[in-house]
Design a protein around this motif. Structure first.
Motif, mmCIF file in Angstrom:
data_model
loop_
_atom_site.group_PDB
_atom_site.id
_atom_site.type_symbol
_atom_site.label_atom_id
_atom_site.label_comp_id
_atom_site.label_asym_id
_atom_site.label_seq_id
_atom_site.Cartn_x
_atom_site.Cartn_y
_atom_site.Cartn_z
ATOM 1 N N MET A 151 0.824 -1.195 0.000
ATOM 2 C CA MET A 151 0.000 0.000 0.000
ATOM 3 C C MET A 151 0.868 1.259 0.000
ATOM 4 S SD MET A 151 -3.175 0.712 0.046
ATOM 5 C CE MET A 151 -4.290 1.990 0.376
ATOM 6 N N ASN A 152 1.976 1.236 0.696
ATOM 7 C CA ASN A 152 2.862 2.390 0.783
ATOM 8 C C ASN A 152 3.488 2.701 -0.579
ATOM 9 O OD1 ASN A 152 4.204 4.503 1.858
ATOM 10 N ND2 ASN A 152 5.796 3.284 2.845
ATOM 11 N N ALA A 153 3.869 1.690 -1.336
ATOM 12 C CA ALA A 153 4.456 1.904 -2.661
ATOM 13 C C ALA A 153 3.422 2.484 -3.620
ATOM 14 C CB ALA A 153 5.006 0.588 -3.203
ATOM 15 N N MET A 154 2.199 2.057 -3.486
ATOM 16 C CA MET A 154 1.133 2.571 -4.335
ATOM 17 C C MET A 154 0.862 4.042 -4.025
ATOM 18 S SD MET A 154 -2.544 0.858 -4.784
ATOM 19 C CE MET A 154 -3.574 1.229 -6.142
ATOM 20 N N THR A 155 0.889 4.405 -2.772
ATOM 21 C CA THR A 155 0.687 5.798 -2.373
ATOM 22 C C THR A 155 1.814 6.677 -2.902
ATOM 23 O OG1 THR A 155 -0.416 5.061 -0.358
ATOM 24 C CG2 THR A 155 0.344 7.326 -0.399
ATOM 25 N N LYS A 156 3.040 6.202 -2.811
ATOM 26 C CA LYS A 156 4.179 6.960 -3.321
ATOM 27 C C LYS A 156 4.101 7.155 -4.833
ATOM 28 C CE LYS A 156 7.589 5.828 0.202
ATOM 29 N NZ LYS A 156 8.879 5.206 0.468
#
Length: 64
Positions: free
Chosen positions: A1-6
């Motif tokens: 999820m963090n990579a998608m947000t970035k």
């Protein structure tokens, strides 16, 4: 999820900025109001286009 947000955050911000610039530049008339006279029987407006220098005169008369 963090990579998608970035990944999505810069993309969404860029799209929002591009949309904002497009909307502000598209609907804007570059006219300067030279004269605006309002009377009980009508009005006179004189505007000059800042880009071309063309002058537009608009006269509205109230018929009584």
């Amino acid at each position: 999820m963090n990579a998608m947000t970035k990944l999505l955050t810069p993309t969404l911000v860029g799209c929002a900025l591009m949309l904002g610039v497009t909307v502000t530049q598209t609907g804007c008339d570059h006219k300067e109001k030279l004269i605006d006279i309002e009377t009980p029987r009508g009005e006179v407006k004189v505007e000059q286009d800042k880009d071309t220098g063309d002058i537009n005169v608009e006269v509205n008369r109230d018929r009584q």
